[in-house]
Design a protein around this motif. Structure first.
Motif, PDB file in Angstrom:
ATOM      1  N   VAL A 181       0.844  -1.200   0.000  1.00  0.00           N
ATOM      2  CA  VAL A 181       0.000   0.000   0.000  1.00  0.00           C
ATOM      3  C   VAL A 181       0.876   1.245   0.000  1.00  0.00           C
ATOM      4  O   VAL A 181       2.065   1.183   0.310  1.00  0.00           O
ATOM      5  CB  VAL A 181      -0.929   0.048   1.238  1.00  0.00           C
ATOM      6  CG1 VAL A 181      -1.882  -1.130   1.248  1.00  0.00           C
ATOM      7  CG2 VAL A 181      -0.122   0.103   2.517  1.00  0.00           C
ATOM      8  N   SER A 182       0.275   2.349  -0.364  1.00  0.00           N
ATOM      9  CA  SER A 182       1.034   3.594  -0.349  1.00  0.00           C
ATOM     10  C   SER A 182       1.028   4.174   1.051  1.00  0.00           C
ATOM     11  O   SER A 182       0.126   3.916   1.849  1.00  0.00           O
ATOM     12  CB  SER A 182       0.433   4.588  -1.335  1.00  0.00           C
ATOM     13  OG  SER A 182      -0.859   4.944  -0.928  1.00  0.00           O
ATOM     14  N   GLU A 219       0.512   7.163   1.860  1.00  0.00           N
ATOM     15  CA  GLU A 219      -0.627   8.059   2.118  1.00  0.00           C
ATOM     16  C   GLU A 219      -1.860   7.291   2.541  1.00  0.00           C
ATOM     17  O   GLU A 219      -2.663   7.792   3.321  1.00  0.00           O
ATOM     18  CB  GLU A 219      -1.092   8.892   0.924  1.00  0.00           C
ATOM     19  CG  GLU A 219      -0.223   9.143  -0.175  1.00  0.00           C
ATOM     20  CD  GLU A 219      -0.814  10.250  -1.060  1.00  0.00           C
ATOM     21  OE1 GLU A 219      -2.036  10.318  -1.218  1.00  0.00           O
ATOM     22  OE2 GLU A 219      -0.018  11.016  -1.574  1.00  0.00           O
ATOM     23  N   THR A 220      -2.024   6.074   2.001  1.00  0.00           N
ATOM     24  CA  THR A 220      -3.174   5.282   2.412  1.00  0.00           C
ATOM     25  C   THR A 220      -3.076   4.973   3.897  1.00  0.00           C
ATOM     26  O   THR A 220      -4.071   5.031   4.624  1.00  0.00           O
ATOM     27  CB  THR A 220      -3.230   3.971   1.612  1.00  0.00           C
ATOM     28  OG1 THR A 220      -3.095   4.285   0.241  1.00  0.00           O
ATOM     29  CG2 THR A 220      -4.534   3.251   1.829  1.00  0.00           C
ATOM     30  N   ASP A 257      -3.992   7.997   5.655  1.00  0.00           N
ATOM     31  CA  ASP A 257      -5.415   8.212   5.451  1.00  0.00           C
ATOM     32  C   ASP A 257      -6.244   7.350   6.412  1.00  0.00           C
ATOM     33  O   ASP A 257      -7.274   7.783   6.913  1.00  0.00           O
ATOM     34  CB  ASP A 257      -5.736   7.853   3.996  1.00  0.00           C
ATOM     35  CG  ASP A 257      -6.984   8.537   3.505  1.00  0.00           C
ATOM     36  OD1 ASP A 257      -7.292   9.624   4.025  1.00  0.00           O
ATOM     37  OD2 ASP A 257      -7.647   7.980   2.618  1.00  0.00           O
ATOM     38  N   ILE A 308      -2.732  15.020  -6.664  1.00  0.00           N
ATOM     39  CA  ILE A 308      -3.302  13.678  -6.816  1.00  0.00           C
ATOM     40  C   ILE A 308      -2.570  12.689  -5.919  1.00  0.00           C
ATOM     41  O   ILE A 308      -1.356  12.727  -5.800  1.00  0.00           O
ATOM     42  CB  ILE A 308      -3.193  13.206  -8.278  1.00  0.00           C
ATOM     43  CG1 ILE A 308      -3.830  14.234  -9.206  1.00  0.00           C
ATOM     44  CG2 ILE A 308      -3.886  11.854  -8.462  1.00  0.00           C
ATOM     45  CD1 ILE A 308      -3.711  13.887 -10.653  1.00  0.00           C
ATOM     46  N   GLY A 309      -3.345  11.774  -5.321  1.00  0.00           N
ATOM     47  CA  GLY A 309      -2.735  10.744  -4.496  1.00  0.00           C
ATOM     48  C   GLY A 309      -3.748   9.697  -4.139  1.00  0.00           C
ATOM     49  O   GLY A 309      -4.906   9.759  -4.580  1.00  0.00           O
ATOM     50  N   SER A 310      -3.323   8.712  -3.329  1.00  0.00           N
ATOM     51  CA  SER A 310      -4.209   7.601  -3.034  1.00  0.00           C
ATOM     52  C   SER A 310      -5.094   7.878  -1.814  1.00  0.00           C
ATOM     53  O   SER A 310      -6.072   7.183  -1.599  1.00  0.00           O
ATOM     54  CB  SER A 310      -3.380   6.337  -2.814  1.00  0.00           C
ATOM     55  OG  SER A 310      -2.358   6.606  -1.878  1.00  0.00           O
ATOM     56  N   ALA A 311      -4.736   8.883  -1.032  1.00  0.00           N
ATOM     57  CA  ALA A 311      -5.540   9.164   0.156  1.00  0.00           C
ATOM     58  C   ALA A 311      -6.905   9.706  -0.243  1.00  0.00           C
ATOM     59  O   ALA A 311      -7.007  10.539  -1.136  1.00  0.00           O
ATOM     60  CB  ALA A 311      -4.820  10.164   1.050  1.00  0.00           C
ATOM     61  N   GLU A 312      -7.932   9.205   0.454  1.00  0.00           N
ATOM     62  CA  GLU A 312      -9.280   9.685   0.116  1.00  0.00           C
ATOM     63  C   GLU A 312      -9.544  11.048   0.744  1.00  0.00           C
ATOM     64  O   GLU A 312     -10.332  11.836   0.242  1.00  0.00           O
ATOM     65  CB  GLU A 312     -10.319   8.665   0.588  1.00  0.00           C
ATOM     66  CG  GLU A 312     -10.397   7.467  -0.352  1.00  0.00           C
ATOM     67  CD  GLU A 312     -10.947   6.229   0.348  1.00  0.00           C
ATOM     68  OE1 GLU A 312     -11.669   6.376   1.342  1.00  0.00           O
ATOM     69  OE2 GLU A 312     -10.632   5.112  -0.127  1.00  0.00           O
ATOM     70  N   ILE A 353      -0.728  15.031   5.001  1.00  0.00           N
ATOM     71  CA  ILE A 353      -0.450  14.053   3.946  1.00  0.00           C
ATOM     72  C   ILE A 353       0.221  14.746   2.761  1.00  0.00           C
ATOM     73  O   ILE A 353       1.226  14.282   2.233  1.00  0.00           O
ATOM     74  CB  ILE A 353      -1.756  13.335   3.521  1.00  0.00           C
ATOM     75  CG1 ILE A 353      -2.205  12.395   4.640  1.00  0.00           C
ATOM     76  CG2 ILE A 353      -1.551  12.572   2.228  1.00  0.00           C
ATOM     77  CD1 ILE A 353      -3.484  11.648   4.353  1.00  0.00           C
ATOM     78  N   ARG A 411       3.516  13.666   0.330  1.00  0.00           N
ATOM     79  CA  ARG A 411       3.621  13.894  -1.112  1.00  0.00           C
ATOM     80  C   ARG A 411       4.762  14.833  -1.469  1.00  0.00           C
ATOM     81  O   ARG A 411       5.535  14.560  -2.386  1.00  0.00           O
ATOM     82  CB  ARG A 411       2.315  14.484  -1.643  1.00  0.00           C
ATOM     83  CG  ARG A 411       1.289  13.412  -1.914  1.00  0.00           C
ATOM     84  CD  ARG A 411       0.063  13.976  -2.577  1.00  0.00           C
ATOM     85  NE  ARG A 411      -1.088  13.172  -2.187  1.00  0.00           N
ATOM     86  CZ  ARG A 411      -2.342  13.544  -2.355  1.00  0.00           C
ATOM     87  NH1 ARG A 411      -2.616  14.719  -2.901  1.00  0.00           N
ATOM     88  NH2 ARG A 411      -3.315  12.749  -1.992  1.00  0.00           N
ATOM     89  N   ARG A 448       1.678   5.963  -8.222  1.00  0.00           N
ATOM     90  CA  ARG A 448       1.097   6.026  -6.882  1.00  0.00           C
ATOM     91  C   ARG A 448      -0.407   5.818  -6.902  1.00  0.00           C
ATOM     92  O   ARG A 448      -0.984   5.389  -5.924  1.00  0.00           O
ATOM     93  CB  ARG A 448       1.360   7.411  -6.256  1.00  0.00           C
ATOM     94  CG  ARG A 448       2.777   7.651  -5.803  1.00  0.00           C
ATOM     95  CD  ARG A 448       2.855   8.957  -5.026  1.00  0.00           C
ATOM     96  NE  ARG A 448       2.816  10.131  -5.894  1.00  0.00           N
ATOM     97  CZ  ARG A 448       2.013  11.165  -5.700  1.00  0.00           C
ATOM     98  NH1 ARG A 448       1.155  11.154  -4.712  1.00  0.00           N
ATOM     99  NH2 ARG A 448       2.046  12.206  -6.505  1.00  0.00           N
ATOM    100  N   PRO A 468      -5.176   1.360  -3.366  1.00  0.00           N
ATOM    101  CA  PRO A 468      -4.091   1.841  -2.499  1.00  0.00           C
ATOM    102  C   PRO A 468      -2.719   1.204  -2.753  1.00  0.00           C
ATOM    103  O   PRO A 468      -1.761   1.587  -2.124  1.00  0.00           O
ATOM    104  CB  PRO A 468      -4.584   1.459  -1.108  1.00  0.00           C
ATOM    105  CG  PRO A 468      -5.388   0.226  -1.323  1.00  0.00           C
ATOM    106  CD  PRO A 468      -6.027   0.383  -2.669  1.00  0.00           C
TER     107      PRO A 468
END
Lengths: 264, 317, 265
Positions: free
Chosen positions: A185-186, A188-189, A192, B24-28, B34, B39, B282, B287
């Motif tokens: 996983v990244s 940031e996930t 998050d 842009i990224g994977s976090a919602e 973040i 990033r 990414r 994710p």
């Protein structure tokens, strides 16, 4: 011709499998192991067949095993084929979830004719996990992420037995929804999903620097990490006979306020 | 493109690429933590690595008089990776602390570069196939040593060694980013100072000498700067293939071959290219992340084959 | 007669035990167009590389304007001596004009910034070789003969007193060959007190017509040296080139050579 199981000459090519076999009382039947099994279980008198990825085929045949047990691996297909062609039974264990791991105990037990020991082991693991789960029922659930590799980031996913250990120890895996044992996983996930605690297995246990110090260097730069603890590879991360100990270790990490859980 | 517009255009490109990558990224629910904490360092480092690899590619191509030269294909990245893995596996530090692995990566890159030049580039221009073969052999050698090492070290270190080879932008301390940035600036500075000499070197070693270039000295400085940039890039990002091939190649088609224009353009476009490629890596399977090295190889592999075919035609004819 | 510009004494050099240049002494005098002739593999290109200073001979020495060439920096050499190599392959799409402009390199700073006067010199060089219309073409796309003219223009843009040329007309058609030799003669004639050129060629007829001095090489040695009429005799050509020729003379007494049979009877 079926060899009587008590006379089985068994080779194990995985440290976890070796530990399970030893627990089931198959010490006398082990005629060869991989180098890491030798180190982990202190089997100095059992011949070593080398590293996990390239066992010595000549040495393996020379030891005249009736059964070779290993972790399923596409890369070793030819090695297994050669053994099978010589009439050696090759058992490839592929177990990720708790159910699969427990079933593999059963398989190993029947390979060496120690079925009842296997059954007892399975029952005791299940019972201990249930007891542990009950003991933390009233405690608020802690959301956790277990880091297996940092770069790239590999974590424990829903299809991993460790996920079940987390649940039994009063935790919730923030990656339980990912249907893979070791999802990548990244970062940031991870941020998050905001776990209450990150359990990091990436440190050198033989280093003079404390594990806490080693992992702090990496995580200190992220203010969103609420708590981070080192988690030593062992009962909690390897599918061995001491899964319940692993769950207890996790509980200690997740709920330090509860103190040492009572050993059974 | 008219020269006065070139620099603003390329700087604009880098700016847009950086903005997109940050957005842009994977976090919602990307919080400020973040975006700025995860990033931003990655975008900066990606830009440094892209600029370093593209610039190193352009310098190598001029030095070897061969447009197929690429840090990865020629085995220089492999040499750097070998150096880094050796340091990881054997615990070499030289008292350099967290800079020890990057230092050995640089040493590996330098050794591979010198070997390449001595073996394949001896006596002026080497045909493409002899360079490529040297690279193939060196890569094979490096991976053999790495595989050998995996059998020799403690199991707990094996995974880390393999993962070190994966081409992905790592998480490093801000001051490591600063060191990488400084090394890149130094390499770029050397490349720009010698850009005109590179034009002459691209004509062949003897012609460059006839036109007044101290070939041996310039070559040494450029090789050192190249190894420095590749070593720094590999140390923080593993093996990222073909950036050093594609970026200079495309820019030569658009801007021509004058290295005074080409070298800084490669740095800027390389930075933008890798920032965007990494953003794609990414996010496309979020994710999960794809290693950006796999992505560049996916694009670069076919491009390389097309170029190789064209080049071989020239030699076979 | 003014002092020799380029002088080489008793040169000797071997590759893999084979002596490719042996006991060769050469003096290039101002105002002279010297032509080096000889069959393939007779050591002409090696001689030229030694004379230009990029190859250190095993024995002997080369002096440029009275100084040992190895004592001079490449930049100092490049300001006195322009070299036109045998074959110019550039794997990158430089424009023809950029190639010619590189002739200014020895006079520019390290960043290669060209002044207006450098631009003018480049324009003049392009015009002088008749390649102005090729200026914006990509060099690798030019024909062999066009490339050679562009490289000649680069040598001219160097503004040196001396030129060494290795088969500069090999890929040219008849017209351009004659033009090139006439251009070279005119270039020397414009400043006969200081300029001189040494040309390696296989064209015996053009050599005989334009050379002030002919040097004939065979197996690394200089076997004859002098005017074309003195050097190019039937017997010597038969011995060196293994070919039967007929030699005629034009109205000014200059020889021209016609091959007759390849076998020596």
């Amino acid at each position: 011709m079926e060899v009587p199981k008590a006379e089985a000459r068994i080779i194990s090519l995985s440290p976890s499998i070796t530990r399970v076999l030893l627990h089931l009382g198959a010490r006398e039947q082990l005629v060869g192991v991989d180098r890491y099994s030798q180190e982990v279980s202190g089997l100095d008198d059992v011949p070593s067949l080398g590293a996990l990825f390239n066992p010595d085929i000549e040495r393996t045949i020379e030891l005249n095993p009736t059964v070779v047990v290993a972790v399923h691996s596409a890369a070793q297909r030819d090695f297994f084929r050669i053994l099978r062609e010589r009439g050696v039974r090759v058992e490839e264990i592929e177990a990720y979830s708790l159910d699969e791991v427990l079933t593999s105990f059963e398989t190993l037990g029947s390979l060496v004719g120690h079925e009842s020991e296997a059954e007892a082991l399975i029952e005791s693991v299940q019972l201990e996990l249930e007891e542990l789960a009950e003991s933390v029922e009233s405690v608020p659930i802690v959301r956790v992420a277990i880091v297996l590799e940092r770069e790239p980031l590999y974590v424990v996913g829903g299809a991993n037995f460790i996920n079940a250990l987390i649940e039994a120890s009063g935790g919730e895996n923030v990656f339980a929804d990912l249907d893979s044992p070791y999802p990548q996983v990244s970062l940031e996930t991870l941020a998050d999903r905001a776990p209450d605690v990150v359990l990091d297995t990436v440190f050198d246990p033989s280093s003079s620097e404390a594990p806490e110090e080693q992992i702090r260097g990496f995580w200190k730069r992220y203010s969103w990490v609420k708590r981070v603890e080192p988690l030593r590879h062992g009962a909690a991360t390897l599918p061995g006979p001491d899964l319940a100990d692993g769950a207890r270790q996790l509980m200690e990490k997740l709920h330090p306020e509860l103190g040492q859980p009572i050993e059974r | 493109m008219k020269r006065p517009y070139l620099l603003p255009t390329l700087l604009g490109l880098v700016g847009v690429a950086a903005m997109v990558s940050l957005a842009i990224g994977s976090a919602e629910h990307p919080t400020q933590e973040i975006v700025l904490g995860i990033r931003l360092p990655r975008v900066i480092l990606g830009a440094c690595v892209g600029a370093g690899l593209a610039t190193a590619g352009a310098l190598l191509q001029a030095l070897l008089q061969n447009p197929l030269a690429d840090p990865f294909v020629l085995g220089i990245s492999g040499g750097a990776a070998l150096g880094g893995v050796l340091a990881l596996a054997l615990g070499w530090t030289l008292g350099l602390g967290p800079m020890s692995v990057p230092f050995f990566a640089f040493a590996g890159a330098l050794i591979a570069t010198v070997l390449l030049y001595t073996i394949a580039g001896a006596g002026g221009r080497a045909p493409a196939h002899s360079l490529l073969l040297t690279g193939v052999v060196f890569n094979a050698f490096a991976s053999s040593v790495i595989i050998f090492l995996t059998t020799a070290v403690d199991l707990s270190r094996v995974a880390g060694m393999f993962l070190y080879l994966i081409g992905t932008i790592r998480v490093v301390d801000p001051w490591v980013i600063a060191v990488v940035f400084a090394l890149l600036l130094f390499g770029l500075g050397v490349g720009m100072y010698y850009a005109y000499a590179l034009n002459l070197l691209a004509q062949g070693d003897e012609t460059a000498a006839h036109l007044g270039v101290d070939v041996v000295r310039v070559r040494r400085v450029i090789l050192f700067a190249t190894a420095l940039m590749i070593g720094a890039s590999v140390a923080v990002s593993g093996l990222i293939a073909f950036v050093g091939l594609i970026v200079p190649h495309v820019l030569r088609l658009i801007l021509g071959s004058d290295h005074r224009v080409l070298v800084p353009s490669c740095a800027l476009v390389g930075a933008a290219f890798l920032m965007l490629a990494d953003t794609l890596a990414r996010t496309v399977l979020a994710p999960t992340e794809i290693p950006v090295g796999a992505l560049t190889a996916l694009i670069g592999g076919p491009v390389f084959l097309v170029l190789l075919r064209r080049d071989l035609n020239r030699w076979v004819r | 007669m003014s002092a020799a510009q380029l002088e080489a004494f008793d040169l000797q050099h071997s590759f893999h035990e084979t002596r490719v240049v042996d006991q060769v002494s050469v003096t290039l005098r101002p105002g002279h167009l010297a032509v080096v002739l000889g069959p393939n593999g007779s050591g002409k290109t090696t001689l030229l590389r030694i004379l230009s200073g990029v190859l250190r001979p095993a024995k002997g020495n080369v002096a440029l304007a009275g100084q040992p060439i190895e004592k001079l920096s490449r930049r100092e050499v490049a300001r006195k001596l322009a070299v036109v190599p045998q074959d110019t392959q550039v794997p990158f799409p430089f424009l023809a004009r950029e190639i010619v402009a590189m002739g200014r390199a020895p006079s520019l700073g390290p960043l290669g910034r060209e002044s207006a006067s450098d631009e003018r010199i480049v324009d003049d060089a392009l015009a002088s070789l008749g390649v102005t219309e090729l200026a914006d073409r990509s060099f690798p796309t030019l024909s062999g003969g066009e490339k050679q003219r562009v490289v000649l223009a680069r040598a001219l843009a160097q503004r040196t007193d001396l030129m060494l040329l290795d088969e500069p007309t090999a890929h040219m058609d008849l017209g351009h060959r004659v033009h090139t030799f006439e251009w070279l003669t005119a270039w020397i004639a414009a400043a006969p007190d200081i300029r001189a050129a040494l040309v390696v060629t296989h064209d015996l007829t053009l050599a005989a017509r334009y050379a002030d001095e002919v040097l004939l090489m065979h197996a690394g040695r200089l076997v004859a040296q002098g005017s074309a009429a003195e050097v190019l005799t039937r017997e010597r050509i038969a011995e060196v080139y293994r070919v039967q020729v007929q030699i005629e003379h034009d109205d000014q007494g200059r020889p021209y050579v016609i091959a007759v049979r390849s076998e020596i009877g």
